[in-house]
Design a protein around this motif. Sequence first.
Motif: not given
Length: 263
Positions: A192, A195-197, A199-200
């Motif tokens: 996760p 994925k967050r990085t 997505q940013s």
Amino acid sequence: MSTVTPIQPRSGFTRMDNDLYEALIGAELSGRELRVALAIHRQTAGYNMESACIAASYIAQMSGIRREDVSRAISELLRQGVINREGGSRSPIGFAPVGEWKIDKKNTHPNKPKGAPQCGVSSTSNVAFLPHNKERNTNTTPDGVVADAERQPVEPKATRQKLTVDACPYQAIVDLYHQALPELPAVAILNPGRKRTLQSRWRESDVHRDLGFWADYFFQVKTSDFLMGRVPGRNGSKAFRATFDWLIAPSNFVKVVEGNYHA
């Protein structure tokens, strides 16, 4: 007296194909994209070449546009098929055939004819006036007292539509990383946090929301001796070697895109 400025052979001139000239005039390109396209034309056709290796920093110097914005404009022109390039970010670049261009429709709000405003008519004047939005019908008794008031129905406020952004193709980006950089540590788990990085980075710019950009990004990493661990460390220390997490971190990502990294 003629108003046509004659060509000065001594100062040089660049000829442009009429089809290309007219296509650039009619293309819905942004100001930066058009300026970068003209700079590419100057550095190719201006020297009687179909393509040439042109550094983004050189176009930035010519146009007065920041280097990172030039890189974004080049990526957009590549994506829309205006220019082509075989290979990575340092390969020769040139114009694609006009018939292969796929320009984005940037004007998504075409002009519509305005409707005529609703007006009331006064019995004592020829001047039209707008009805008051608080007018309502009332029932009164013979002595003039309001018995009941019928409220005008209130239309619900229009809800704002949120702009949707394509979901980040996490696995596709990781696959591009593995294909371009097998020498660097592999990504075994797409957790996760990663994925967050990702997505940013994906949502930061329209340019980033293109797998072609990521393919060029990882190719640029491959051309760097420092990022690939081919530069010996200082005082006998181990050579630095980039990882996937390092490359997608905010500050490091900007450094690589702008070419502002060193040992």
